[in-house]
Design a protein around this motif. Structure first.
Motif, PDB file in Angstrom:
ATOM      1  N   ALA A  42      -6.806   4.100  -4.291  1.00  0.00           N
ATOM      2  CA  ALA A  42      -7.436   4.182  -5.682  1.00  0.00           C
ATOM      3  C   ALA A  42      -8.473   5.018  -6.057  1.00  0.00           C
ATOM      4  O   ALA A  42      -9.312   4.706  -6.846  1.00  0.00           O
ATOM      5  CB  ALA A  42      -7.835   2.619  -6.202  1.00  0.00           C
ATOM      6  N   THR A  44     -10.383   7.892  -7.378  1.00  0.00           N
ATOM      7  CA  THR A  44     -10.588   8.678  -8.716  1.00  0.00           C
ATOM      8  C   THR A  44     -11.467   9.768  -8.531  1.00  0.00           C
ATOM      9  O   THR A  44     -12.234   9.949  -7.467  1.00  0.00           O
ATOM     10  CB  THR A  44     -11.074   7.663 -10.037  1.00  0.00           C
ATOM     11  OG1 THR A  44     -12.114   7.355  -9.751  1.00  0.00           O
ATOM     12  CG2 THR A  44     -10.122   6.406  -9.934  1.00  0.00           C
ATOM     13  N   GLY A  49     -12.155   4.082  -4.119  1.00  0.00           N
ATOM     14  CA  GLY A  49     -11.785   2.969  -4.993  1.00  0.00           C
ATOM     15  C   GLY A  49     -12.501   1.757  -4.574  1.00  0.00           C
ATOM     16  O   GLY A  49     -13.605   2.194  -3.624  1.00  0.00           O
ATOM     17  N   GLN A  66      -6.380  -2.093  -8.573  1.00  0.00           N
ATOM     18  CA  GLN A  66      -6.788  -1.077  -7.355  1.00  0.00           C
ATOM     19  C   GLN A  66      -5.055  -0.618  -7.162  1.00  0.00           C
ATOM     20  O   GLN A  66      -5.266   0.834  -7.260  1.00  0.00           O
ATOM     21  CB  GLN A  66      -7.522  -1.506  -6.174  1.00  0.00           C
ATOM     22  CG  GLN A  66      -8.805  -1.752  -6.570  1.00  0.00           C
ATOM     23  CD  GLN A  66      -9.633  -0.633  -6.847  1.00  0.00           C
ATOM     24  OE1 GLN A  66      -9.840   0.363  -5.749  1.00  0.00           O
ATOM     25  NE2 GLN A  66     -10.130  -0.232  -7.935  1.00  0.00           N
ATOM     26  N   ARG A  68      -2.745  -0.480  -9.227  1.00  0.00           N
ATOM     27  CA  ARG A  68      -2.437   0.397 -10.393  1.00  0.00           C
ATOM     28  C   ARG A  68      -2.876   1.654 -10.116  1.00  0.00           C
ATOM     29  O   ARG A  68      -2.212   2.659 -10.718  1.00  0.00           O
ATOM     30  CB  ARG A  68      -2.641  -0.481 -11.648  1.00  0.00           C
ATOM     31  CG  ARG A  68      -2.160   0.152 -12.986  1.00  0.00           C
ATOM     32  CD  ARG A  68      -2.519  -0.817 -14.097  1.00  0.00           C
ATOM     33  NE  ARG A  68      -2.255  -0.081 -15.221  1.00  0.00           N
ATOM     34  CZ  ARG A  68      -1.047  -0.247 -16.012  1.00  0.00           C
ATOM     35  NH1 ARG A  68      -0.106  -1.171 -15.475  1.00  0.00           N
ATOM     36  NH2 ARG A  68      -0.767   0.377 -17.309  1.00  0.00           N
ATOM     37  N   ILE A  69      -4.231   1.747 -10.127  1.00  0.00           N
ATOM     38  CA  ILE A  69      -4.876   3.199  -9.575  1.00  0.00           C
ATOM     39  C   ILE A  69      -4.066   3.898  -8.913  1.00  0.00           C
ATOM     40  O   ILE A  69      -3.584   5.095  -9.019  1.00  0.00           O
ATOM     41  CB  ILE A  69      -6.337   3.057  -9.460  1.00  0.00           C
ATOM     42  CG1 ILE A  69      -6.901   2.365 -10.938  1.00  0.00           C
ATOM     43  CG2 ILE A  69      -7.003   4.583  -9.293  1.00  0.00           C
ATOM     44  CD1 ILE A  69      -8.406   1.877 -10.671  1.00  0.00           C
ATOM     45  N   LEU A  72      -0.772   5.226  -9.926  1.00  0.00           N
ATOM     46  CA  LEU A  72      -1.024   6.565 -10.785  1.00  0.00           C
ATOM     47  C   LEU A  72      -1.424   7.661  -9.849  1.00  0.00           C
ATOM     48  O   LEU A  72      -0.724   8.763 -10.130  1.00  0.00           O
ATOM     49  CB  LEU A  72      -2.304   6.302 -11.677  1.00  0.00           C
ATOM     50  CG  LEU A  72      -2.098   5.588 -12.679  1.00  0.00           C
ATOM     51  CD1 LEU A  72      -3.462   5.149 -13.656  1.00  0.00           C
ATOM     52  CD2 LEU A  72      -1.091   6.393 -13.987  1.00  0.00           C
ATOM     53  N   ASN A  73      -1.835   7.637  -8.681  1.00  0.00           N
ATOM     54  CA  ASN A  73      -2.106   8.636  -7.701  1.00  0.00           C
ATOM     55  C   ASN A  73      -0.828   9.266  -7.118  1.00  0.00           C
ATOM     56  O   ASN A  73      -0.658  10.257  -6.881  1.00  0.00           O
ATOM     57  CB  ASN A  73      -3.288   8.349  -6.703  1.00  0.00           C
ATOM     58  CG  ASN A  73      -4.599   8.245  -7.325  1.00  0.00           C
ATOM     59  OD1 ASN A  73      -4.960   8.920  -8.405  1.00  0.00           O
ATOM     60  ND2 ASN A  73      -5.549   7.419  -6.827  1.00  0.00           N
TER      61      ASN A  73
END
Length: 154
Positions: A42, A44, A49, A66, A68-69, A72-73
């Motif tokens: 996660a 960013t 994260g 986390q 979910r993030i 996205l990555n």
């Protein structure tokens, strides 16, 4: 039919740039119509994260966020490799949850990424097989790491 890009805008999501590898591996590998995506946490642009053990200092709800993030990555890596529009199906998601020994809700944590993929791609493309595994450690002390296999159009 709504494009993936339009769907991302509707959801208020931005796909992050793909991170550079931190070792002797490639972020993705395209072979035989399948894109294999290396593990993502996660992290960013603001930094790493959450670190810690799920069921200890990290709640299951925070770990799900986390995931979910991290999802996205993974999408950022897919986009950099082939473009999100070329994804014909998500095939398999593997999720690792760094947790206390008696934690048994790994599938609920990994739902953070699975739900994201269904929101972004819809059920036709975003439905996927999945494994959720509890582990003792992850790079940087991360509480969640994910990897993905996607089918892509030529």
């Amino acid at each position: 039919m709504t494009s993936v890009r339009d769907r991302l805008v509707e959801l208020g999501l931005c796909i992050p740039p793909a991170p550079a590898p931190k070792g002797a591996y490639y972020p993705t590998r395209l072979y035989g119509g399948q894109l294999w995506v290396s593990g993502a946490t996660a992290r960013t642009s603001a930094g790493p994260g959450l670190a810690g053990l799920v069921g200890g200092h990290v709640s299951a709800a925070d770990a799900k966020a986390q995931a979910r993030i991290a999802g996205l990555n993974l999408l950022g890596a897919v986009d950099a490799a082939v473009g999100l529009e070329r994804v014909s199906a998500l095939l398999h998601l593997r999720g690792y949850v760094r947790a206390v020994p008696d934690f048994a809700a790994q599938p609920g944590v990994i739902d953070g990424a699975s739900e994201l993929f269904l929101e972004v791609f819809g059920e036709q493309v975003g439905a996927h097989a999945r494994t959720a595994i509890g582990v003792a450690s992850l790079p940087g002390g991360a509480c969640v790491e994910l990897e993905l296999v996607a089918a892509v159009y030529d």
